[in-house]
Write a protein that holds these residues in place. Sequence first.
Motif, PDB file in Angstrom:
ATOM      1  N   PRO A  57      27.925  -2.598  -8.911  1.00  0.00           N
ATOM      2  CA  PRO A  57      26.956  -3.417  -9.642  1.00  0.00           C
ATOM      3  C   PRO A  57      25.609  -3.564  -8.936  1.00  0.00           C
ATOM      4  O   PRO A  57      24.574  -3.559  -9.595  1.00  0.00           O
ATOM      5  N   TRP A  58      25.598  -3.702  -7.612  1.00  0.00           N
ATOM      6  CA  TRP A  58      24.314  -3.865  -6.907  1.00  0.00           C
ATOM      7  C   TRP A  58      23.427  -2.655  -7.166  1.00  0.00           C
ATOM      8  O   TRP A  58      22.268  -2.785  -7.540  1.00  0.00           O
ATOM      9  N   TRP A  59      24.009  -1.456  -6.976  1.00  0.00           N
ATOM     10  CA  TRP A  59      23.205  -0.246  -7.154  1.00  0.00           C
ATOM     11  C   TRP A  59      22.806  -0.044  -8.604  1.00  0.00           C
ATOM     12  O   TRP A  59      21.678   0.314  -8.901  1.00  0.00           O
ATOM     13  N   ARG A  60      23.715  -0.227  -9.530  1.00  0.00           N
ATOM     14  CA  ARG A  60      23.408  -0.009 -10.940  1.00  0.00           C
ATOM     15  C   ARG A  60      22.256  -0.906 -11.385  1.00  0.00           C
ATOM     16  O   ARG A  60      21.334  -0.468 -12.075  1.00  0.00           O
ATOM     17  N   GLU A  61      22.275  -2.173 -10.965  1.00  0.00           N
ATOM     18  CA  GLU A  61      21.179  -3.096 -11.302  1.00  0.00           C
ATOM     19  C   GLU A  61      19.883  -2.666 -10.618  1.00  0.00           C
ATOM     20  O   GLU A  61      18.808  -2.701 -11.228  1.00  0.00           O
ATOM     21  N   ARG A  62      19.995  -2.267  -9.382  1.00  0.00           N
ATOM     22  CA  ARG A  62      18.817  -1.860  -8.616  1.00  0.00           C
ATOM     23  C   ARG A  62      18.178  -0.621  -9.236  1.00  0.00           C
ATOM     24  O   ARG A  62      16.964  -0.528  -9.369  1.00  0.00           O
ATOM     25  N   TRP A  63      19.024   0.349  -9.576  1.00  0.00           N
ATOM     26  CA  TRP A  63      18.503   1.592 -10.137  1.00  0.00           C
ATOM     27  C   TRP A  63      17.849   1.340 -11.498  1.00  0.00           C
ATOM     28  O   TRP A  63      16.779   1.872 -11.783  1.00  0.00           O
ATOM     29  N   ALA A  64      18.488   0.538 -12.336  1.00  0.00           N
ATOM     30  CA  ALA A  64      17.920   0.216 -13.651  1.00  0.00           C
ATOM     31  C   ALA A  64      16.562  -0.470 -13.488  1.00  0.00           C
ATOM     32  O   ALA A  64      15.605  -0.154 -14.208  1.00  0.00           O
ATOM     33  N   ALA A  65      16.470  -1.391 -12.535  1.00  0.00           N
ATOM     34  CA  ALA A  65      15.197  -2.069 -12.285  1.00  0.00           C
ATOM     35  C   ALA A  65      14.136  -1.082 -11.815  1.00  0.00           C
ATOM     36  O   ALA A  65      12.980  -1.131 -12.255  1.00  0.00           O
ATOM     37  N   ALA A  66      14.506  -0.167 -10.924  1.00  0.00           N
ATOM     38  CA  ALA A  66      13.552   0.830 -10.419  1.00  0.00           C
ATOM     39  C   ALA A  66      13.055   1.726 -11.550  1.00  0.00           C
ATOM     40  O   ALA A  66      11.857   2.027 -11.624  1.00  0.00           O
ATOM     41  N   CYS A  67      13.949   2.145 -12.430  1.00  0.00           N
ATOM     42  CA  CYS A  67      13.544   2.994 -13.562  1.00  0.00           C
ATOM     43  C   CYS A  67      12.596   2.246 -14.497  1.00  0.00           C
ATOM     44  O   CYS A  67      11.604   2.808 -14.970  1.00  0.00           O
ATOM     45  N   ALA A  68      12.873   0.960 -14.728  1.00  0.00           N
ATOM     46  CA  ALA A  68      11.991   0.146 -15.575  1.00  0.00           C
ATOM     47  C   ALA A  68      10.615  -0.007 -14.930  1.00  0.00           C
ATOM     48  O   ALA A  68       9.587   0.096 -15.606  1.00  0.00           O
ATOM     49  N   ILE A  69      10.588  -0.243 -13.629  1.00  0.00           N
ATOM     50  CA  ILE A  69       9.308  -0.378 -12.914  1.00  0.00           C
ATOM     51  C   ILE A  69       8.530   0.923 -12.989  1.00  0.00           C
ATOM     52  O   ILE A  69       7.316   0.928 -13.235  1.00  0.00           O
ATOM     53  N   THR A  70       9.211   2.042 -12.785  1.00  0.00           N
ATOM     54  CA  THR A  70       8.547   3.347 -12.825  1.00  0.00           C
ATOM     55  C   THR A  70       7.901   3.581 -14.180  1.00  0.00           C
ATOM     56  O   THR A  70       6.765   4.052 -14.269  1.00  0.00           O
ATOM     57  N   THR A  71       8.607   3.230 -15.223  1.00  0.00           N
ATOM     58  CA  THR A  71       8.056   3.372 -16.580  1.00  0.00           C
ATOM     59  C   THR A  71       6.841   2.463 -16.751  1.00  0.00           C
ATOM     60  O   THR A  71       5.806   2.878 -17.280  1.00  0.00           O
ATOM     61  N   GLU A  72       6.945   1.239 -16.273  1.00  0.00           N
ATOM     62  CA  GLU A  72       5.861   0.258 -16.419  1.00  0.00           C
ATOM     63  C   GLU A  72       4.593   0.681 -15.697  1.00  0.00           C
ATOM     64  O   GLU A  72       3.493   0.551 -16.220  1.00  0.00           O
TER      65      GLU A  72
END
Length: 194
Positions: A57-72
């Motif tokens: 869960p830590w990584w999955r949340e972290r990765w999803a957040a990173a992908c969202a930031i990259t898009t933003e």
Amino acid sequence: MRHMRGLRLYFDYVDPISYLLDTEVTAAAEGPDAFEVTLLPLEVRPPPVPLLDPDGPWWRERWAAACAITTEIGGPALVEPTLLPWSRKAHELVAQARRSERGRQAHRAVFRAMFEEGRDIGRVDVLVEIGVELGLDRTETKAVLDVDRHASDIAASRAAAIAVIGPEPPVLALGDRILRGFHNRDAVRTFVHP
């Protein structure tokens, strides 16, 4: 050019949010209001703690957040690593590169290797190749990494960071002020020059 001393970036090479913040800090630190940044390693999972689980869960949340930031922010395309290695050796490579005034280049090269190229930065042979690409001596770099020459410095940096800002990077600190997590370059500039 005005120089502001004391901005500290606490980060880890296996943290995609640290990578993205470092990219924004690098951009913010340039220009007419330039400022200096001190890079301070803060290992998420130091050895012998078990490696991060890429399905956890830590990584999955972290990765999803990173992908969202990259898009933003329109940042670089990220390559999700299949293995999340210990980062101690990567931090040691950068510590060694600093001795040859190549620390900042090594820092960026390790982040790129991890999150743009999908390379295993926990492997000594991969790190030696990164060092050689930067002009470091192959034999000396391998020897330094094999004998853990900078391991105690990295562990001490982690302990000092935890005492000041806690165990989770990334964090920016300026004097007693702290800014946690990702912030874009405008927010970083505002933090440095309120």
